[in-house]
Design a protein around this motif. Sequence first.
Motif, short mmCIF file in Angstrom:
data_model
loop_
_atom_site.label_atom_id
_atom_site.label_comp_id
_atom_site.label_asym_id
_atom_site.label_seq_id
_atom_site.Cartn_x
_atom_site.Cartn_y
_atom_site.Cartn_z
N MET A 26 0.84 -0.99 0.16
CA MET A 26 -0.03 0.71 -0.09
C MET A 26 0.81 1.18 0.08
SD MET A 26 -3.41 -0.47 2.74
CE MET A 26 -4.55 0.32 2.56
N SER A 27 0.95 2.24 -0.24
CA SER A 27 0.82 3.19 -0.83
C SER A 27 0.76 4.31 0.61
CB SER A 27 0.07 4.69 -1.60
OG SER A 27 -1.30 4.58 -1.45
N LYS A 28 2.09 5.24 0.99
CA LYS A 28 1.74 5.93 2.19
C LYS A 28 0.63 6.98 2.20
CE LYS A 28 5.92 6.85 5.70
NZ LYS A 28 6.52 7.86 6.42
N LYS A 29 -0.34 7.05 3.20
CA LYS A 29 -0.93 7.81 3.18
C LYS A 29 -0.44 9.50 3.48
CE LYS A 29 -5.09 4.77 3.39
NZ LYS A 29 -5.79 4.00 4.53
N SER A 30 -0.73 10.77 2.96
CA SER A 30 0.12 11.85 3.79
C SER A 30 -0.41 12.45 4.86
CB SER A 30 -0.67 12.72 2.40
OG SER A 30 -0.40 14.31 2.97
N ALA A 31 -0.37 12.74 5.94
CA ALA A 31 -0.32 13.53 7.10
C ALA A 31 -1.20 14.44 7.57
CB ALA A 31 0.89 13.48 7.59
N ILE A 32 -0.88 15.19 5.73
CA ILE A 32 -1.60 16.51 6.09
C ILE A 32 -2.81 16.45 5.20
CG2 ILE A 32 -1.90 18.45 4.68
CD1 ILE A 32 0.55 19.14 6.40
N GLY A 33 -3.01 15.20 4.21
CA GLY A 33 -4.71 15.26 3.85
C GLY A 33 -5.13 14.38 4.64
N ALA A 34 -4.71 13.43 5.80
CA ALA A 34 -5.14 12.72 7.04
C ALA A 34 -5.77 13.86 8.34
CB ALA A 34 -3.76 12.41 7.66
N ILE A 35 -4.80 15.02 8.25
CA ILE A 35 -4.84 15.96 9.42
C ILE A 35 -6.72 16.44 8.92
CG2 ILE A 35 -4.33 18.44 9.91
CD1 ILE A 35 -1.84 16.96 10.24
N LEU A 36 -6.40 16.73 7.28
CA LEU A 36 -7.74 17.84 7.18
C LEU A 36 -8.80 16.90 6.35
CD1 LEU A 36 -5.69 19.52 3.63
CD2 LEU A 36 -5.97 20.72 6.13
N GLY A 37 -9.00 15.66 6.49
CA GLY A 37 -10.00 14.68 6.32
C GLY A 37 -10.75 14.50 7.72
N ALA A 38 -9.47 14.51 9.24
CA ALA A 38 -9.86 14.47 10.33
C ALA A 38 -9.83 12.66 10.45
CB ALA A 38 -11.00 15.04 10.73
N LYS A 39 -8.57 12.52 10.18
CA LYS A 39 -8.54 10.85 10.38
C LYS A 39 -7.58 10.47 11.43
CE LYS A 39 -10.84 10.49 6.44
NZ LYS A 39 -12.30 9.65 6.26
N CYS A 40 -7.60 9.34 11.66
CA CYS A 40 -6.71 8.67 12.78
C CYS A 40 -4.99 8.40 12.30
CB CYS A 40 -7.32 7.43 12.84
SG CYS A 40 -6.20 6.42 14.01
N PRO A 41 -4.49 9.63 13.55
CA PRO A 41 -3.18 8.86 13.44
C PRO A 41 -2.06 7.97 13.39
CG PRO A 41 -3.42 10.49 15.39
CD PRO A 41 -4.84 10.13 15.36
N LYS A 72 0.32 11.06 20.97
CA LYS A 72 1.51 10.24 21.61
C LYS A 72 1.19 8.51 20.04
CE LYS A 72 3.17 10.98 24.99
NZ LYS A 72 3.77 11.06 26.45
N LEU A 73 0.39 8.81 18.93
CA LEU A 73 0.18 8.29 18.04
C LEU A 73 1.09 8.23 16.75
CD1 LEU A 73 -3.70 7.71 18.22
CD2 LEU A 73 -2.21 5.99 19.02
N LYS A 74 1.31 6.32 16.32
CA LYS A 74 2.65 6.72 15.21
C LYS A 74 1.60 6.24 13.87
CE LYS A 74 5.22 9.59 17.36
NZ LYS A 74 5.08 10.31 17.59
N TYR A 75 2.14 6.36 12.91
CA TYR A 75 1.78 6.13 11.87
C TYR A 75 1.99 4.66 11.61
CZ TYR A 75 0.33 5.92 6.62
OH TYR A 75 -0.02 4.58 6.06
N ARG A 76 1.23 3.30 11.20
CA ARG A 76 1.91 2.25 10.64
C ARG A 76 0.83 2.33 9.24
NH1 ARG A 76 -0.14 -0.81 15.99
NH2 ARG A 76 0.87 0.32 17.20
N GLY A 77 1.81 2.27 8.15
CA GLY A 77 0.97 2.33 7.31
C GLY A 77 0.71 0.82 6.84
#
Length: 124
Positions: A1-16, A118-123
């Motif tokens: 899977m491709s890595k999801k953008s942090a900016i896109g996740a923040i703007l979409g209010a998605k889980c970190p 303290k939640l880190k991205y797990r792709g």
Amino acid sequence: MSKKSAIGAILGAKCPQCRTGRLFPVSPFSFKKISAINSTCPHCQANLNPEPDFYYGAMYISYAFSVALVITALTAINILIEEPELWMYLSTVLVGNLLLFPAMLRYSKVLYLYGLGKLKYRGD
């Protein structure tokens, strides 16, 4: 899977952690549970409430949003209107804060969770 953008996740209010699950149980236009946030991510089951009263610190970010809105509105009025009156300032700031309150509240919580959760991205 491709890595999801942090900016896109923040703007979409998605889980970190997974950047897929929604942080909020209702849409941004719903005023029923305007400040409610999911306790766990619906996708990866990450704990979105790290400690009791965790999101109280988000009020500082919300305050910064409000100050930025006031400064922007006052600057715009001073540039656009030659001799503005007091009611113009007050009504512009009041209407702007009322219209943007849900967005400022939500994104202050999102930024606070991303910054201090303290939640880190797990792709996965």
